[in-house]
Design a protein around this motif. Structure first.
Motif, PDB file in Angstrom:
ATOM      1  N   SER A  71       0.811  -1.225   0.000  1.00 35.37           N
ATOM      2  CA  SER A  71       0.000   0.000   0.000  1.00 35.37           C
ATOM      3  C   SER A  71       0.844   1.275   0.000  1.00 35.37           C
ATOM      4  O   SER A  71       0.362   2.341  -0.366  1.00 35.37           O
ATOM      5  CB  SER A  71      -0.946   0.010   1.204  1.00 35.37           C
ATOM      6  OG  SER A  71      -0.218   0.115   2.420  1.00 35.37           O
ATOM      7  N   TYR A  72       2.117   1.166   0.403  1.00 38.32           N
ATOM      8  CA  TYR A  72       2.995   2.334   0.375  1.00 38.32           C
ATOM      9  C   TYR A  72       3.270   2.783  -1.064  1.00 38.32           C
ATOM     10  O   TYR A  72       3.577   3.949  -1.312  1.00 38.32           O
ATOM     11  CB  TYR A  72       4.333   2.020   1.054  1.00 38.32           C
ATOM     12  CG  TYR A  72       4.292   1.995   2.559  1.00 38.32           C
ATOM     13  CD1 TYR A  72       4.369   3.172   3.310  1.00 38.32           C
ATOM     14  CD2 TYR A  72       4.176   0.789   3.242  1.00 38.32           C
ATOM     15  CE1 TYR A  72       4.344   3.137   4.694  1.00 38.32           C
ATOM     16  CE2 TYR A  72       4.139   0.748   4.624  1.00 38.32           C
ATOM     17  CZ  TYR A  72       4.229   1.927   5.346  1.00 38.32           C
ATOM     18  OH  TYR A  72       4.195   1.896   6.738  1.00 38.32           O
ATOM     19  N   PHE A  73       3.137   1.840  -1.996  1.00 40.57           N
ATOM     20  CA  PHE A  73       3.535   2.138  -3.366  1.00 40.57           C
ATOM     21  C   PHE A  73       2.395   2.059  -4.384  1.00 40.57           C
ATOM     22  O   PHE A  73       2.470   2.657  -5.456  1.00 40.57           O
ATOM     23  CB  PHE A  73       4.658   1.186  -3.791  1.00 40.57           C
ATOM     24  CG  PHE A  73       5.817   1.191  -2.829  1.00 40.57           C
ATOM     25  CD1 PHE A  73       6.743   2.227  -2.833  1.00 40.57           C
ATOM     26  CD2 PHE A  73       5.969   0.179  -1.890  1.00 40.57           C
ATOM     27  CE1 PHE A  73       7.798   2.254  -1.941  1.00 40.57           C
ATOM     28  CE2 PHE A  73       7.022   0.190  -0.987  1.00 40.57           C
ATOM     29  CZ  PHE A  73       7.933   1.232  -1.017  1.00 40.57           C
ATOM     30  N   ASN A  74       1.343   1.320  -4.050  1.00 45.33           N
ATOM     31  CA  ASN A  74       0.212   1.213  -4.972  1.00 45.33           C
ATOM     32  C   ASN A  74      -1.015   0.827  -4.169  1.00 45.33           C
ATOM     33  O   ASN A  74      -1.408  -0.342  -4.133  1.00 45.33           O
ATOM     34  CB  ASN A  74       0.507   0.179  -6.061  1.00 45.33           C
ATOM     35  CG  ASN A  74      -0.577   0.134  -7.121  1.00 45.33           C
ATOM     36  OD1 ASN A  74      -1.566   0.850  -7.050  1.00 45.33           O
ATOM     37  ND2 ASN A  74      -0.393  -0.727  -8.116  1.00 45.33           N
ATOM     38  N   ASP A  75      -1.613   1.812  -3.544  1.00 42.71           N
ATOM     39  CA  ASP A  75      -2.711   1.569  -2.617  1.00 42.71           C
ATOM     40  C   ASP A  75      -3.915   0.930  -3.304  1.00 42.71           C
ATOM     41  O   ASP A  75      -4.623   0.108  -2.732  1.00 42.71           O
ATOM     42  CB  ASP A  75      -3.121   2.883  -1.945  1.00 42.71           C
ATOM     43  CG  ASP A  75      -4.079   2.646  -0.798  1.00 42.71           C
ATOM     44  OD1 ASP A  75      -3.760   1.804   0.063  1.00 42.71           O
ATOM     45  OD2 ASP A  75      -5.147   3.277  -0.770  1.00 42.71           O
ATOM     46  N   GLU A  76      -4.143   1.295  -4.555  1.00 43.07           N
ATOM     47  CA  GLU A  76      -5.318   0.817  -5.285  1.00 43.07           C
ATOM     48  C   GLU A  76      -5.288  -0.704  -5.487  1.00 43.07           C
ATOM     49  O   GLU A  76      -6.308  -1.376  -5.388  1.00 43.07           O
ATOM     50  CB  GLU A  76      -5.396   1.515  -6.648  1.00 43.07           C
ATOM     51  CG  GLU A  76      -6.666   1.192  -7.424  1.00 43.07           C
ATOM     52  CD  GLU A  76      -6.739   1.935  -8.748  1.00 43.07           C
ATOM     53  OE1 GLU A  76      -7.594   1.565  -9.577  1.00 43.07           O
ATOM     54  OE2 GLU A  76      -5.948   2.879  -8.946  1.00 43.07           O
ATOM     55  N   ASN A  77      -4.111  -1.237  -5.783  1.00 44.19           N
ATOM     56  CA  ASN A  77      -3.994  -2.678  -6.036  1.00 44.19           C
ATOM     57  C   ASN A  77      -3.182  -3.401  -4.961  1.00 44.19           C
ATOM     58  O   ASN A  77      -2.607  -4.463  -5.226  1.00 44.19           O
ATOM     59  CB  ASN A  77      -3.334  -2.907  -7.405  1.00 44.19           C
ATOM     60  CG  ASN A  77      -4.201  -2.400  -8.543  1.00 44.19           C
ATOM     61  OD1 ASN A  77      -5.380  -2.714  -8.611  1.00 44.19           O
ATOM     62  ND2 ASN A  77      -3.617  -1.609  -9.428  1.00 44.19           N
ATOM     63  N   ALA A  78      -3.145  -2.843  -3.772  1.00 41.75           N
ATOM     64  CA  ALA A  78      -2.312  -3.399  -2.699  1.00 41.75           C
ATOM     65  C   ALA A  78      -2.680  -4.845  -2.371  1.00 41.75           C
ATOM     66  O   ALA A  78      -1.791  -5.690  -2.190  1.00 41.75           O
ATOM     67  CB  ALA A  78      -2.424  -2.535  -1.453  1.00 41.75           C
ATOM     68  N   ALA A  79      -3.969  -5.155  -2.302  1.00 38.82           N
ATOM     69  CA  ALA A  79      -4.397  -6.504  -1.940  1.00 38.82           C
ATOM     70  C   ALA A  79      -3.984  -7.521  -3.006  1.00 38.82           C
ATOM     71  O   ALA A  79      -3.521  -8.620  -2.684  1.00 38.82           O
ATOM     72  CB  ALA A  79      -5.909  -6.548  -1.738  1.00 38.82           C
ATOM     73  N   LEU A  80      -4.132  -7.145  -4.270  1.00 37.82           N
ATOM     74  CA  LEU A  80      -3.751  -8.037  -5.367  1.00 37.82           C
ATOM     75  C   LEU A  80      -2.235  -8.243  -5.406  1.00 37.82           C
ATOM     76  O   LEU A  80      -1.749  -9.378  -5.528  1.00 37.82           O
ATOM     77  CB  LEU A  80      -4.233  -7.465  -6.703  1.00 37.82           C
ATOM     78  CG  LEU A  80      -3.880  -8.269  -7.959  1.00 37.82           C
ATOM     79  CD1 LEU A  80      -4.468  -9.671  -7.877  1.00 37.82           C
ATOM     80  CD2 LEU A  80      -4.386  -7.548  -9.205  1.00 37.82           C
ATOM     81  N   ASP A  81      -1.498  -7.150  -5.289  1.00 42.17           N
ATOM     82  CA  ASP A  81      -0.033  -7.241  -5.276  1.00 42.17           C
ATOM     83  C   ASP A  81       0.449  -8.085  -4.096  1.00 42.17           C
ATOM     84  O   ASP A  81       1.378  -8.883  -4.224  1.00 42.17           O
ATOM     85  CB  ASP A  81       0.588  -5.839  -5.187  1.00 42.17           C
ATOM     86  CG  ASP A  81       0.406  -5.035  -6.465  1.00 42.17           C
ATOM     87  OD1 ASP A  81      -0.018  -5.625  -7.480  1.00 42.17           O
ATOM     88  OD2 ASP A  81       0.687  -3.829  -6.452  1.00 42.17           O
ATOM     89  N   ALA A  82      -0.205  -7.902  -2.949  1.00 40.25           N
ATOM     90  CA  ALA A  82       0.171  -8.647  -1.744  1.00 40.25           C
ATOM     91  C   ALA A  82      -0.071 -10.140  -1.922  1.00 40.25           C
ATOM     92  O   ALA A  82       0.728 -10.967  -1.472  1.00 40.25           O
ATOM     93  CB  ALA A  82      -0.618  -8.134  -0.541  1.00 40.25           C
ATOM     94  N   ASP A  83      -1.158 -10.487  -2.576  1.00 38.44           N
ATOM     95  CA  ASP A  83      -1.476 -11.894  -2.810  1.00 38.44           C
ATOM     96  C   ASP A  83      -0.407 -12.545  -3.700  1.00 38.44           C
ATOM     97  O   ASP A  83       0.029 -13.673  -3.449  1.00 38.44           O
ATOM     98  CB  ASP A  83      -2.850 -12.018  -3.459  1.00 38.44           C
ATOM     99  CG  ASP A  83      -3.324 -13.460  -3.515  1.00 38.44           C
ATOM    100  OD1 ASP A  83      -3.277 -14.134  -2.475  1.00 38.44           O
ATOM    101  OD2 ASP A  83      -3.721 -13.920  -4.593  1.00 38.44           O
ATOM    102  N   ILE A  84       0.014 -11.821  -4.729  1.00 42.64           N
ATOM    103  CA  ILE A  84       1.070 -12.317  -5.619  1.00 42.64           C
ATOM    104  C   ILE A  84       2.377 -12.465  -4.841  1.00 42.64           C
ATOM    105  O   ILE A  84       3.080 -13.477  -4.957  1.00 42.64           O
ATOM    106  CB  ILE A  84       1.262 -11.363  -6.812  1.00 42.64           C
ATOM    107  CG1 ILE A  84       0.003 -11.363  -7.692  1.00 42.64           C
ATOM    108  CG2 ILE A  84       2.487 -11.759  -7.642  1.00 42.64           C
ATOM    109  CD1 ILE A  84      -0.014 -10.280  -8.748  1.00 42.64           C
TER     110      ILE A  84
END
Length: 222
Positions: free
Chosen positions: A168-181
């Motif tokens: 979320s520090y770098f891409n709050d909009e897709n934080a959940a998706l990025d985190a899952d990856i």
């Protein structure tokens, strides 16, 4: 007289808790090596070097014992994982949102975060292989009972929260998706190296994979 009685009760309770924890710890270790089918009261008692009657006294139902062993291992894993990311969050909190948008700073942070993550993964594989094996078993045996399925969901949700915060520090909009990856890749790196002797673990390969992922998360070209 009452004071002595209270002290005796506390001592008995303390010894009882120690025995109970000893049984659960042994159950975790047996689960990691023998799987659920091989985890019996007798196997646990033998591993814990306790009388069989003690394991059946504290845990009459083997399913209850197995479930509580999974819960204990999950709690330890989640706690350790959350603490591991605290230095990264402290580092990121030292910058403003405006500063974090600068490419030069992101490049610097990507290298630092990659190093932190690589060290964390290697340490986890090297020193906490039993917990990793239990985690893998938990995710592969979720069909055994609804309670295990629910625990697996809770476990994964707890594990992914630090990743969501980091992303979320770098891409709050897709934080959940990025985190899952990110969690998926890290988990695969851990499980893949479980079967590798410690002195043969390819740390360089882990680092390159982690760097590639973190640079992508920070929207940087490597």
């Amino acid at each position: 007289m009452t004071v002595l009685k209270d002290k005796t009760l506390v001592k008995r309770r303390s010894k009882g808790e120690q025995t109970r924890n000893q049984i659960l710890t042994a159950a975790i270790e047996v689960l990691a090596t023998q799987g659920i089918k091989g985890t019996t009261h007798r196997a646990i008692a033998t591993h814990a070097q306790l009388q069989l009657s003690l394991t059946t006294y504290y845990f009459k139902d083997i399913k209850e014992l197995v479930h509580e062993a999974f819960v204990l291992s999950s709690t330890q894993t989640v706690s350790r994982a959350g603490a591991a990311w605290l230095p990264a969050f402290d580092l990121l909190e030292s910058y403003t949102k405006t500063q974090l948008k600068k490419i030069a700073l992101r490049m610097e942070l990507a290298d630092k975060l990659s190093e932190m993550a690589t060290n964390y993964l290697y340490s986890k594989i090297k020193h906490h292989s039993t917990e990793l094996a239990i985690e893998q078993l938990l995710f592969t045996e979720i069909q055994i009972s609804p309670k295990l399925r629910e625990l697996a969901q809770i476990h994964k949700q707890a594990l992914i929260l630090p990743f969501i915060k980091l992303c979320s520090y770098f891409n709050d909009e897709n934080a959940a998706l990025d985190a899952d990856i990110m969690l998926t890749v890290f988990t695969q790196l851990e499980y893949r190296n479980l079967v590798v002797p410690v002195d043969e673990i390819n740390v360089d390969n882990i680092q390159k994979t982690v760097e590639r992922l973190i640079y992508w998360i920070l929207q940087l070209k490597r």
